[in-house]
Design a protein around this motif. Structure first.
Motif, PDB file in Angstrom:
ATOM      1  N   SER A  13      -8.585  14.020  -0.721  1.00 16.47           N
ATOM      2  CA  SER A  13      -8.095  13.355   0.490  1.00 16.47           C
ATOM      3  C   SER A  13      -8.480  14.154   1.732  1.00 16.47           C
ATOM      4  O   SER A  13      -8.718  13.587   2.787  1.00 16.47           O
ATOM      5  CB  SER A  13      -6.583  13.153   0.406  1.00 16.47           C
ATOM      6  N   THR A  32     -10.398   7.334   8.987  1.00 13.11           N
ATOM      7  CA  THR A  32     -10.263   5.887   8.858  1.00 13.11           C
ATOM      8  C   THR A  32     -10.932   5.212  10.039  1.00 13.11           C
ATOM      9  O   THR A  32     -11.159   5.823  11.086  1.00 13.11           O
ATOM     10  CB  THR A  32      -8.780   5.492   8.823  1.00 13.11           C
ATOM     11  N   ASN A  50      -4.767   5.068  -2.842  1.00 20.05           N
ATOM     12  CA  ASN A  50      -3.536   4.285  -2.727  1.00 20.05           C
ATOM     13  C   ASN A  50      -3.475   3.253  -3.848  1.00 20.05           C
ATOM     14  O   ASN A  50      -4.454   2.557  -4.103  1.00 20.05           O
ATOM     15  CB  ASN A  50      -3.492   3.560  -1.375  1.00 20.05           C
ATOM     16  N   ALA A  51      -2.314   3.174  -4.486  1.00 21.94           N
ATOM     17  CA  ALA A  51      -2.203   2.259  -5.627  1.00 21.94           C
ATOM     18  C   ALA A  51      -0.752   1.861  -5.810  1.00 21.94           C
ATOM     19  O   ALA A  51       0.160   2.618  -5.463  1.00 21.94           O
ATOM     20  CB  ALA A  51      -2.728   2.926  -6.895  1.00 21.94           C
ATOM     21  N   MET A  52      -0.533   0.665  -6.354  1.00 19.39           N
ATOM     22  CA  MET A  52       0.834   0.247  -6.666  1.00 19.39           C
ATOM     23  C   MET A  52       0.876  -0.697  -7.865  1.00 19.39           C
ATOM     24  O   MET A  52      -0.107  -1.337  -8.201  1.00 19.39           O
ATOM     25  CB  MET A  52       1.515  -0.401  -5.446  1.00 19.39           C
ATOM     26  N   GLN A 104      -1.502  -5.469  11.188  1.00 19.71           N
ATOM     27  CA  GLN A 104      -1.190  -4.272  11.960  1.00 19.71           C
ATOM     28  C   GLN A 104      -2.435  -3.617  12.558  1.00 19.71           C
ATOM     29  O   GLN A 104      -2.329  -2.604  13.255  1.00 19.71           O
ATOM     30  CB  GLN A 104      -0.478  -3.242  11.072  1.00 19.71           C
ATOM     31  N   ALA A 147       4.455  -2.715   1.697  1.00 17.12           N
ATOM     32  CA  ALA A 147       3.891  -1.437   1.250  1.00 17.12           C
ATOM     33  C   ALA A 147       2.824  -0.911   2.211  1.00 17.12           C
ATOM     34  O   ALA A 147       2.418   0.243   2.116  1.00 17.12           O
ATOM     35  CB  ALA A 147       3.317  -1.571  -0.156  1.00 17.12           C
ATOM     36  N   THR A 148       2.358  -1.752   3.118  1.00 20.29           N
ATOM     37  CA  THR A 148       1.422  -1.272   4.142  1.00 20.29           C
ATOM     38  C   THR A 148       2.160  -0.881   5.420  1.00 20.29           C
ATOM     39  O   THR A 148       1.531  -0.493   6.398  1.00 20.29           O
ATOM     40  CB  THR A 148       0.376  -2.347   4.510  1.00 20.29           C
ATOM     41  N   GLY A 149       3.488  -1.023   5.417  1.00 20.19           N
ATOM     42  CA  GLY A 149       4.271  -0.690   6.610  1.00 20.19           C
ATOM     43  C   GLY A 149       4.524  -1.881   7.513  1.00 20.19           C
ATOM     44  O   GLY A 149       5.020  -1.722   8.630  1.00 20.19           O
ATOM     45  N   PHE A 167       1.403   2.918   2.173  1.00 23.03           N
ATOM     46  CA  PHE A 167       0.087   3.465   1.875  1.00 23.03           C
ATOM     47  C   PHE A 167      -0.401   4.301   3.055  1.00 23.03           C
ATOM     48  O   PHE A 167      -0.060   4.034   4.201  1.00 23.03           O
ATOM     49  CB  PHE A 167      -0.920   2.334   1.620  1.00 23.03           C
ATOM     50  N   ASP A 168      -1.195   5.309   2.714  1.00 21.88           N
ATOM     51  CA  ASP A 168      -1.678   6.228   3.727  1.00 21.88           C
ATOM     52  C   ASP A 168      -3.127   6.569   3.381  1.00 21.88           C
ATOM     53  O   ASP A 168      -3.402   7.081   2.290  1.00 21.88           O
ATOM     54  CB  ASP A 168      -0.780   7.482   3.711  1.00 21.88           C
ATOM     55  N   PHE A 169      -4.031   6.269   4.299  1.00 22.26           N
ATOM     56  CA  PHE A 169      -5.451   6.491   3.978  1.00 22.26           C
ATOM     57  C   PHE A 169      -5.835   7.968   4.047  1.00 22.26           C
ATOM     58  O   PHE A 169      -6.811   8.379   3.450  1.00 22.26           O
ATOM     59  CB  PHE A 169      -6.333   5.655   4.905  1.00 22.26           C
ATOM     60  N   GLU A 170      -5.080   8.755   4.789  1.00 20.38           N
ATOM     61  CA  GLU A 170      -5.379  10.191   4.842  1.00 20.38           C
ATOM     62  C   GLU A 170      -4.790  10.911   3.629  1.00 20.38           C
ATOM     63  O   GLU A 170      -5.381  11.853   3.105  1.00 20.38           O
ATOM     64  CB  GLU A 170      -4.803  10.809   6.124  1.00 20.38           C
ATOM     65  N   HIS A 171      -3.626  10.485   3.229  1.00 22.24           N
ATOM     66  CA  HIS A 171      -2.961  11.097   2.076  1.00 22.24           C
ATOM     67  C   HIS A 171      -2.513   9.980   1.128  1.00 22.24           C
ATOM     68  O   HIS A 171      -1.370   9.531   1.183  1.00 22.24           O
ATOM     69  CB  HIS A 171      -1.759  11.925   2.533  1.00 22.24           C
ATOM     70  N   PRO A 172      -3.434   9.535   0.279  1.00 16.83           N
ATOM     71  CA  PRO A 172      -3.138   8.366  -0.560  1.00 16.83           C
ATOM     72  C   PRO A 172      -1.894   8.575  -1.422  1.00 16.83           C
ATOM     73  O   PRO A 172      -1.597   9.690  -1.857  1.00 16.83           O
ATOM     74  CB  PRO A 172      -4.388   8.241  -1.424  1.00 16.83           C
ATOM     75  N   VAL A 173      -1.192   7.484  -1.664  1.00 16.11           N
ATOM     76  CA  VAL A 173       0.039   7.540  -2.452  1.00 16.11           C
ATOM     77  C   VAL A 173       0.011   6.478  -3.553  1.00 16.11           C
ATOM     78  O   VAL A 173      -0.662   5.464  -3.431  1.00 16.11           O
ATOM     79  CB  VAL A 173       1.291   7.303  -1.576  1.00 16.11           C
ATOM     80  N   ASN A 174       0.737   6.758  -4.606  1.00 18.30           N
ATOM     81  CA  ASN A 174       0.984   5.760  -5.645  1.00 18.30           C
ATOM     82  C   ASN A 174       2.405   5.254  -5.424  1.00 18.30           C
ATOM     83  O   ASN A 174       3.358   6.033  -5.391  1.00 18.30           O
ATOM     84  CB  ASN A 174       0.858   6.365  -7.047  1.00 18.30           C
ATOM     85  N   ILE A 175       2.542   3.953  -5.262  1.00 15.10           N
ATOM     86  CA  ILE A 175       3.835   3.342  -4.948  1.00 15.10           C
ATOM     87  C   ILE A 175       4.251   2.455  -6.116  1.00 15.10           C
ATOM     88  O   ILE A 175       3.429   1.736  -6.683  1.00 15.10           O
ATOM     89  CB  ILE A 175       3.727   2.486  -3.662  1.00 15.10           C
TER      90      ILE A 175
END
Lengths: 330, 467
Positions: free
Chosen positions: A8, A14, A86-88, A109, B69-71, B198-206
């Protein structure tokens, strides 16, 4: 293998002002970056290869969604989370609708990076059975998402039950092979035809046995806006009754013997032709032996000569249909 | 601006003022007018939102889930069979702590097929982790949307909210509604900000899997965060009153209860009718009252018990709004005249077949727990009742834990039988509440749910108390 943190940190910012033009990728030039690792997939899992290779092609700004199924079951076990992007998880029936929500949310957004693909990975059951309605809805809206069906031809996560993509003659735990019935009695639902009938911008079939073809299709899909669908055959040693080192061979052979085909559909939006255009990517001059393909798998062990002839007959009908469509489009 | 609007229309105006980024909804009678109006607002540019034309209720909430989840701020609306069709996704939204706001038009469930109002749809789903609010008129429907977002998106709460309107009785009935100015709404409800995305700089698993060793911690947090939303509801309403000048009575409304010998507990639009009957009977000299439950989750057990047992003052925020306040002031002088015993009826549009109405179950449970705190409780044969939650997510329930339950009951018995620890504490607490220490006091009350609900494997059974 790079770790998540390093990866990352190394991401490009972005919304890059000028995204790099995509270079054609092959198995040899795929990035070393790993986005799907440390999962609990079975040895020789075809589905895990689909996810891994796809994410390598799509890069770090992907957001992926996975419904109940093998890949979410093996990839999302807290605290061992296996996606570096990112994943869900989504409800079983909701792969496409969650993807639609993610894409719409980012767009509304104004935070969607240029190189971001919103991609779903669902199995054959999650796609052709319980998730079909949501998929149809997303294609109808032409939401800007990529939907990948990794087809291992049964509900493998719950222990090998028949789905509507289980082929004729396959033994599963809900289509047991006995003296009266030789396994699954239905034919594989034609998902490719179903999505094409929506005039989807882009659809393709693929096999993890033909990796360059699959990579090419993922890369092509990533450049197209609107709904995109790739249906990729992903053998499952556990469910098919094969050795784990045979996965790639089987994925090749199923296309060589003609029981699967590598094709594309470009919708009218993409190709400019009413009704769209079908392309057959690989047309074997002579099919390899269907019987040899079937006999090497435990799930087809019970088939007799008549059953095999029936499989061959169905194959020839399917190819006549496909050849006709592809020729008609020229 | 005052307009003559149906409940559906008023609610849609509330949604417009809340400025959601994403609306995903599927039409169903009697919710349909809401989605029609929102579509129109989006088309006219009065609402800058993405309207996603989903093909089902299941997809409606799933789409909202992905968007949240995208805010993004998200809204959906449904009713009856539609709510049940998306029921599976309710637990995803709550478990993922996505502050989605949904309008539900309360409507009967098939069969026999019926499009008219009852409350079985939402009450059947009380256990899915959503905050549930029941409004009584169209103004409250509009205002509830703004307050629901403020509540749901509060970092301490982070829980989705379902706003329930009685089908037809509210959704299709016209009333005069005051529509706030957008600037007012914006000052009350700032844009949604969250780290749960979700965060493009610090990806997360939700929204991952959590096995037996972790699962209970997520559920424990969800439960107590919901309980702790009770004071947040009051905070939000206070702030709402400051901005818009309209006061709401918190988690429930007491109407002429102080000296009543008979009280009807109800919820939703029928409260208007009950209020009218209460007034008429009062004029005829009968001592009757009403409690209107506004929230079913979190369940306002403590305030309900205080209202029904008539112990102590309950603070200004609990007084009825509008024309009711004058009457309640008149009642204040009569508090000393609270009857020795009173009769309580629960009126609801619901039946849990083979048991009783679900609201009745909840009300009865709160009362039973309160009564077993009283010094005289052991006289009726039951000294104490409490709740142990275990086995969540496949967690094991051990021999030692079952032993621990019995040991804890023993220790609690000695506390419960101390007369000083009984209901008299509630009065002290009420005065604390009046002096602004409501939250601190709430956690020491004998009615405190923290002393009634224990999570096995998290709460200590050794020290005779939870946490």
């Amino acid at each position: 293998m790079k770790q998540t943190e390093n990866l990352s940190a190394a991401l490009p910012p972005t919304n890059p002002a000028a995204p790099l033009p995509p270079k054609p990728l092959t198995a040899k030039t795929l990035p070393d970056d790993e986005f799907f690792f440390g999962h609990k997939g079975c040895a020789g899992c075809g589905g895990a290869l689909v996810v891994r290779q796809t994410l390598k092609v799509l890069g770090p700004h992907v957001i992926c969604a996975l419904p109940a199924g093998c890949m979410s079951a093996v990839g999302f076990n807290f605290p061992q989370l296996s996606f570096a992007n990112n994943a869900m998880i989504t409800p079983f029936a909701a792969t496409a609708s969650v993807l639609s929500g993610i894409e719409a949310g980012l767009r509304a957004q104004g935070i969607k990076p240029e190189d971001c693909t919103v991609v779903g990975f669902a199995g054959d059951g999650g796609t052709a059975d319980i998730g079909l309605q949501a998929l149809s809805g997303a294609i109808d809206r032409n939401d800007d998402i990529l939907y990948i069906c990794y087809d291992n031809e049964a509900y493998m996560n719950t222990g090998i039950q028949k789905s509507s993509l289980t082929p004729f003659g396959a033994k599963t735990t809900t289509t047991p092979a006995g003296a009266h019935v030789h396994g699954c009695l239905t034919r594989k639902k034609n998902m490719f035809q179903i999505v094409a009938a929506h005039d989807i911008p882009y659809a393709a079939t693929a096999s993890i046995g033909y990796l360059n073809d699959f990579i090419k299709k993922v890369q092509k899909a990533a450049t197209i806006h609107g709904t995109r669908y790739i249906h990729v055959i992903a053998p499952c040693p556990t469910g098919w009754g094969t050795r784990e080192d045979e996965t790639i061979d089987l994925a090749k052979e199923v296309a060589d013997c003609g029981l699967w085909y590598l094709a594309e559909f470009e919708g009218s939006q993409l190709c400019g032709m009413p009704g769209g255009k079908y392309i057959v990517n690989r047309r074997p001059k002579e099919f390899s032996s269907v019987e040899a393909y079937l006999r090497r798998q435990g799930r087809f062990k019970q088939l007799d000569e008549n059953d095999v002839q029936e499989v061959i007959r169905e194959r020839d009908i399917a190819w006549a249909w496909l050849d006709d469509l592809a020729t008609g489009a020229k | 601006m005052k307009r003559f609007l149906s409940g559906d229309e008023a609610l849609a105006e509330g949604v417009r003022l809340a400025r959601p980024n994403i609306i995903s909804a599927y039409p169903i009678t009697p919710q349909t007018v809401v989605v029609e109006h929102l579509s129109e607002m989006v088309e006219q540019g009065r609402l800058d939102a993405e309207y996603v034309h989903v093909e089902s209720e299941h997809s409606a909430l799933s789409c909202a889930l992905g968007a949240s989840a995208t805010g993004a701020r998200t809204f959906t609306a449904t009713s009856s069979q539609g709510l049940l069709y998306m029921a599976e996704v309710l637990s995803y939204a709550a478990g993922g702590r996505f502050p989605i706001v949904m309008m539900n038009a309360n409507r009967a469930l098939a069969l026999p097929w019926n499009i008219y109002g009852d409350q079985r749809d939402s009450l059947a789903l009380l256990d899915h982790g959503w905050i549930q609010l029941y409004v009584q008129d169209n103004q409250e429907a509009l205002d509830a949307v703004l307050m629901a977002y403020a509540l749901a998106e509060d970092e301490r709460v982070s829980t989705p909210v379902m706003i329930n309107l009685d089908g037809f009785a509210l959704t299709h009935t016209y009333e005069t509604v005051d529509i706030p100015e957008p600037e007012q709404a914006d000052s009350f409800l700032p844009p949604y900000r969250t780290k749960n995305k979700f965060d493009f700089e610090h990806p997360v698993n939700i929204g991952y899997s959590a096995g037996p060793e972790f699962n209970r911690y997520y559920k424990h947090a969800a439960h107590w965060d919901m309980v702790d939303a009770l004071p947040v509801i009051d905070e939000v309403e206070k702030r709402f009153a400051e901005v818009f000048g309209r006061e709401y009575p918190g988690v429930l409304e007491e109407y002429r209860c102080a000296d009543a010998d008979r009280i009807i507990v109800t919820l939703g639009s029928v409260a208007g009718l009950v209020r009218q009957v209460v007034d008429d009977l009062r004029n005829a000299g009968e001592k009757v009252g009403m409690v209107r439950l506004r929230y079913m989750r979190p369940f306002p057990a403590e305030r309900l018990v205080k209202a029904l047992l008539g112990v102590g003052a309950v603070g200004g925020s609990s007084e009825a709004s509008g024309e009711a306040s004058g009457d309640d002031n008149a009642d204040d002088g009569a508090r000393s005249k609270a009857p020795a015993a009173r009769s309580i009826a629960v009126l609801e549009k619901d039946i849990s077949f083979g048991a009783e109405g679900t609201v009745f179950t909840n009300v009865s449970s709160a009362l039973l727990q309160a009564i077993t705190c009283a010094p005289s409780a052991s006289a009726c044969g039951i000294r104490d009742i409490c709740n142990f939650v275990g086995g969540l997510g496949g967690d094991d329930i051990s021999y030692e834990q079952v032993e621990g339950i019995f040991a804890l009951l023993k220790r609690r018995a000695s506390i419960v039988e101390d007369p000083n620890a009984a209901l008299v504490d509630a009065s002290a607490e009420a005065s604390n509440a009046a002096s602004g220490a409501a939250k601190a006091a709430a956690h020491t009350s004998p009615l405190d749910p923290r002393k009634k609900v224990y999570f096995l494997g998290i709460d200590s059974l050794e020290e005779g108390g939870a946490r």
